[in-house]
Write a protein that holds these residues in place. Sequence first.
Motif, PDB file in Angstrom:
ATOM      1  N   LYS A  30      -6.462   2.519   0.780  1.00 54.92           N
ATOM      2  CA  LYS A  30      -7.407   1.710   1.543  1.00 54.92           C
ATOM      3  C   LYS A  30      -7.817   2.365   2.863  1.00 54.92           C
ATOM      4  O   LYS A  30      -8.103   1.688   3.848  1.00 54.92           O
ATOM      5  CB  LYS A  30      -6.824   0.320   1.810  1.00 54.92           C
ATOM      6  N   GLY A  31      -7.837   3.691   2.873  1.00 59.46           N
ATOM      7  CA  GLY A  31      -8.267   4.406   4.060  1.00 59.46           C
ATOM      8  C   GLY A  31      -7.287   4.375   5.220  1.00 59.46           C
ATOM      9  O   GLY A  31      -7.681   4.636   6.365  1.00 59.46           O
ATOM     10  N   ASP A  60       0.839  -1.200   0.000  1.00 59.35           N
ATOM     11  CA  ASP A  60       0.000   0.000   0.000  1.00 59.35           C
ATOM     12  C   ASP A  60       0.877   1.253   0.000  1.00 59.35           C
ATOM     13  O   ASP A  60       1.994   1.259   0.526  1.00 59.35           O
ATOM     14  CB  ASP A  60      -0.918   0.009   1.210  1.00 59.35           C
ATOM     15  N   SER A  65     -10.469   4.174  10.877  1.00 62.18           N
ATOM     16  CA  SER A  65     -10.730   4.857   9.620  1.00 62.18           C
ATOM     17  C   SER A  65     -12.215   4.788   9.283  1.00 62.18           C
ATOM     18  O   SER A  65     -12.919   3.867   9.720  1.00 62.18           O
ATOM     19  CB  SER A  65      -9.913   4.237   8.488  1.00 62.18           C
ATOM     20  N   THR A  90     -13.260   4.798   6.052  1.00 58.53           N
ATOM     21  CA  THR A  90     -13.391   4.410   4.658  1.00 58.53           C
ATOM     22  C   THR A  90     -12.332   3.386   4.283  1.00 58.53           C
ATOM     23  O   THR A  90     -11.338   3.211   5.002  1.00 58.53           O
ATOM     24  CB  THR A  90     -13.236   5.639   3.743  1.00 58.53           C
ATOM     25  N   THR A  91     -12.545   2.728   3.145  1.00 56.27           N
ATOM     26  CA  THR A  91     -11.517   1.877   2.535  1.00 56.27           C
ATOM     27  C   THR A  91     -11.036   2.495   1.223  1.00 56.27           C
ATOM     28  O   THR A  91     -10.242   1.887   0.505  1.00 56.27           O
ATOM     29  CB  THR A  91     -12.070   0.467   2.257  1.00 56.27           C
TER      30      THR A  91
END
Length: 274
Positions: free
Chosen positions: A83-84, A64, A101, A103-104
């Motif tokens: 990916k958040g 990531d 988090s 969100t993703t």
Amino acid sequence: TNDGGQTLNLIWHNVLGVQFNDVAFALENPLIGIIVGDNNAVLYSNDGGVSWNVGTEDVAAGGDDFERCHMVSSTTGWLVGDKGIICKTINGGANWFQQPSFTTEKLKDVFFTTPDYGWISGENQMVYYTDDGGAAWNDISPTLADPEDEVNAVYLNGCSGELLIGARHGQVLSRDDAYTGNDTPVNLPFVLQQNFPNPFNPVTTIKFSIDRDDHVTLNIYDVGGRLVARVMDRNMKAGEHSVGFNARDLSSGVYFYRLKTGTEVRTRKMILLR
């Protein structure tokens, strides 16, 4: 650079072989900085960028990318990415831990004014803020031309109190109620007065006023920009304040004292004569 960008000097070579995406240094201490990049790359420096060390983080390996980072002090900072991912450091970038988090989706930028108040932006017109250091996030996403537009930049202008965002397709938006949502400025300017007495030996008093409740730091630096004393680091109420400083451990010479809140910074010179 140390001349405002007129000349640039290579001080460190990217031996990791990855793309770096952002760099941030602590406003109160120019020696402390962080870099983030692709493939979970995060590095930190404590010598003004002359050398960099790889930080440790609890993000699962998987290639990531970390997109942006921000330091609100010499100890505390955040990074965001794919990916958040939201990570925080409390020791100058050496170690990072993931925060909850919302969100993703990919997060694109992060900006904090105090250890509590911060904003994050990302894909699909996302803008969120926190008032508890990232434990929880609140949605303040605007309506953009396309619901899938990315908000690539978020920044609080401390002079105007406006939160500004920059999004895809040349969109720039602002709002002026974003600082805390309920803070009420008082009719006092942000002022850092000359210490008294000055010159001094070894005790002096520093007076200042702040125009709103805020987190306040007051630090002492030598002529080389090195931090030599931490006088104050705490939340304070709006109003006039004074604090004493004892330079018993310092040698004679010129020093600078810097007052910093979430929106303002002031610096003055003092002289210690023994």
